[in-house]
Design a protein around this motif. Structure first.
Motif, PDB file in Angstrom:
ATOM      1  N   THR A   2       8.908   0.149  -7.272  1.00 52.13           N
ATOM      2  CA  THR A   2       7.647  -0.098  -7.964  1.00 52.13           C
ATOM      3  C   THR A   2       6.711   1.083  -7.799  1.00 52.13           C
ATOM      4  N   ASP A   3       6.102   1.446  -8.888  1.00 52.46           N
ATOM      5  CA  ASP A   3       5.137   2.554  -8.886  1.00 52.46           C
ATOM      6  C   ASP A   3       3.898   2.141  -8.099  1.00 52.46           C
ATOM      7  N   PRO A   4       3.457   2.933  -7.101  1.00 51.53           N
ATOM      8  CA  PRO A   4       2.267   2.601  -6.304  1.00 51.53           C
ATOM      9  C   PRO A   4       1.010   2.415  -7.161  1.00 51.53           C
ATOM     10  N   ARG A   5       0.926   3.123  -8.288  1.00 56.98           N
ATOM     11  CA  ARG A   5      -0.242   2.952  -9.170  1.00 56.98           C
ATOM     12  C   ARG A   5      -0.253   1.556  -9.791  1.00 56.98           C
ATOM     13  N   GLN A  11      -3.095  -1.241  -9.252  1.00 60.25           N
ATOM     14  CA  GLN A  11      -3.735  -1.851 -10.433  1.00 60.25           C
ATOM     15  C   GLN A  11      -3.655  -3.380 -10.340  1.00 60.25           C
ATOM     16  N   LEU A  12      -2.512  -3.893  -9.928  1.00 59.28           N
ATOM     17  CA  LEU A  12      -2.361  -5.339  -9.776  1.00 59.28           C
ATOM     18  C   LEU A  12      -3.278  -5.884  -8.676  1.00 59.28           C
ATOM     19  N   ARG A  13      -3.438  -5.131  -7.609  1.00 55.63           N
ATOM     20  CA  ARG A  13      -4.361  -5.551  -6.543  1.00 55.63           C
ATOM     21  C   ARG A  13      -5.792  -5.654  -7.073  1.00 55.63           C
ATOM     22  N   GLU A  14      -6.177  -4.700  -7.909  1.00 55.74           N
ATOM     23  CA  GLU A  14      -7.521  -4.731  -8.504  1.00 55.74           C
ATOM     24  C   GLU A  14      -7.678  -5.935  -9.437  1.00 55.74           C
ATOM     25  N   VAL A  15      -6.642  -6.236 -10.194  1.00 56.50           N
ATOM     26  CA  VAL A  15      -6.681  -7.400 -11.079  1.00 56.50           C
ATOM     27  C   VAL A  15      -6.838  -8.673 -10.253  1.00 56.50           C
ATOM     28  N   ILE A  16      -6.112  -8.753  -9.161  1.00 54.98           N
ATOM     29  CA  ILE A  16      -6.188  -9.917  -8.285  1.00 54.98           C
ATOM     30  C   ILE A  16      -7.582 -10.035  -7.671  1.00 54.98           C
ATOM     31  N   LYS A  17      -8.140  -8.924  -7.209  1.00 51.85           N
ATOM     32  CA  LYS A  17      -9.497  -8.956  -6.637  1.00 51.85           C
ATOM     33  C   LYS A  17     -10.504  -9.438  -7.667  1.00 51.85           C
ATOM     34  N   HIS A  18     -10.394  -8.905  -8.875  1.00 50.23           N
ATOM     35  CA  HIS A  18     -11.313  -9.290  -9.947  1.00 50.23           C
ATOM     36  C   HIS A  18     -11.156 -10.782 -10.267  1.00 50.23           C
TER      37      HIS A  18
END
Length: 98
Positions: A2-5, A9-16
């Protein structure tokens, strides 16, 4: 691999998403408190109103409390971990009525 970017990005979506869920939960809690205050006032009116003077109003208020006697609304399920993905948590919840 999996690409770290993508992971970030998924972590940011989850936080939001988690922040949105928290805001909505707070909004729902505030609305429940407002409804409880309204219900208390309506019950007071019901107690103090002569049902013979205002029969229509008295009956409408009295009937508005019938559904509430069916029982309390179930408490929302708690997430077991703050690390669990939001999409998994949301996918387990039933869809909101239209």
């Amino acid at each position: 691999m999996t690409d770290p970017r993508d992971v970030e990005q998924l972590r940011e979506v989850i936080k939001h998403s988690d922040a949105q869920i928290l805001r909505q939960s707070m909004r729902i809690s505030n609305q429940r408190a407002q409804l409880a205050e309204r219900d208390a006032l309506l019950k007071e009116v019901l107690i103090k109103t002569d049902k013979w003077m205002l029969p229509d109003l008295y009956e409408r208020i009295r009937l508005s409390f019938k559904p509430a006697s069916a029982g309390p609304e179930p408490a929302p399920r708690k997430r077991t971990s703050h690390h669990s993905p939001t999409w998994m948590t949301l996918s387990k919840r039933p869809a909101a009525p239209g």
